[in-house]
Design an enzyme around this catalytic site. Sequence first.
Site, mmCIF file in Angstrom:
data_model
loop_
_atom_site.group_PDB
_atom_site.id
_atom_site.type_symbol
_atom_site.label_atom_id
_atom_site.label_comp_id
_atom_site.label_asym_id
_atom_site.label_seq_id
_atom_site.Cartn_x
_atom_site.Cartn_y
_atom_site.Cartn_z
ATOM 1 N N CYS A 31 34.936 40.647 43.292
ATOM 2 C CA CYS A 31 35.780 41.566 42.523
ATOM 3 C C CYS A 31 36.087 40.976 41.153
ATOM 4 C CB CYS A 31 37.072 41.867 43.273
ATOM 5 S SG CYS A 31 38.153 43.034 42.393
ATOM 6 N N CYS B 149 39.610 41.695 39.916
ATOM 7 C CA CYS B 149 40.639 40.884 40.573
ATOM 8 C C CYS B 149 40.684 39.470 40.008
ATOM 9 C CB CYS B 149 40.377 40.801 42.077
ATOM 10 S SG CYS B 149 40.140 42.377 42.903
ATOM 11 N N ASP B 150 39.506 38.870 39.807
ATOM 12 C CA ASP B 150 39.439 37.424 39.590
ATOM 13 C C ASP B 150 38.874 36.985 38.251
ATOM 14 O OD1 ASP B 150 40.436 37.086 42.187
ATOM 15 O OD2 ASP B 150 38.427 37.198 43.052
#
Length: 308
Positions: free
Chosen positions: A132, A135-136
Amino acid sequence: MKYDVAIIGSGPAGLTAAIYTARAGLSTVIIEGLQPGGQLTITSEVENFPGFPEGIQGPELMQRMKQQAERFNTEFISGEADSVSLKERPFTVKAGSNTLTCDSMIIATGSSARWLGLKSEEEFRGRGVSACATCDGFFYRDREIAVVGGGDTALEEALYLTSFASKVTIIHRRGELRGSKILQQRAFDHEKVEIAWHSVVDEILGDESGVTGVRLRDVRDDSLTELKIHGIFMAIGHEPNTDIFEGQLDLDEAGYIVVEPGTARAGVPGVFSCGDVRDSIYRQAVTAAGTGCMAGIETFRWLQAERS
């Protein structure tokens, strides 16, 4: 045991739905699934969920959500839902040795990222291995990273990651990309993007600090090279967890549950869906929680109308 509502899945969507249904006084049970808490339990730092300005560990966030659902007397059954019957009400769910019935159902089984299947990939998941970028990606500011894949998802993730990384290498097993022409051109034109053609990941390298590199194998001659990176993102697709609903609910060509636009209704009266199992685009904890709220409210209103 009979419940007002059974929720299948215990990620942000399922737990949010439970908070709403249980708080409204409906007897609520959650079948947690094989990965209680969902994909966030393998995410280290979550910095984009509202309300946590300092960030929060994924497992802690999910534990807090579960505690909130428990506060309103949500029951939990561990294990996976093996089968469901939606042909007549009450609906039936079988999970291991448990068989339960329910007047309504919320499906929040999520989706699963496709992984390469390497032992090292599992070892460094959450410590440099991710599926992701949204997300990261933030954690790799000014660092060199790689993206595995060659379709639209891989190209979109790679281009997104250029906002943070100093260099993004797309690792692709073929000599041409599969993504749309416009995304291909953007990748070719971007000064931070390079492409490792005819390459597959042979091993992910690292130490106690996390990922330090990747060993690539050229599919043409099996030669090996090493690429120094600090993170690697898998962008080879997701698969919605909908096997047990085939033939009972409408699924799109990729297997995601089809809902009525603007609602959580999944086609069968009394059945609702939320989270990544119905969302192939965003796949974020906050959007999953939002549709969980929708499903919880709609379930309560539907039961109220049915019983009035």
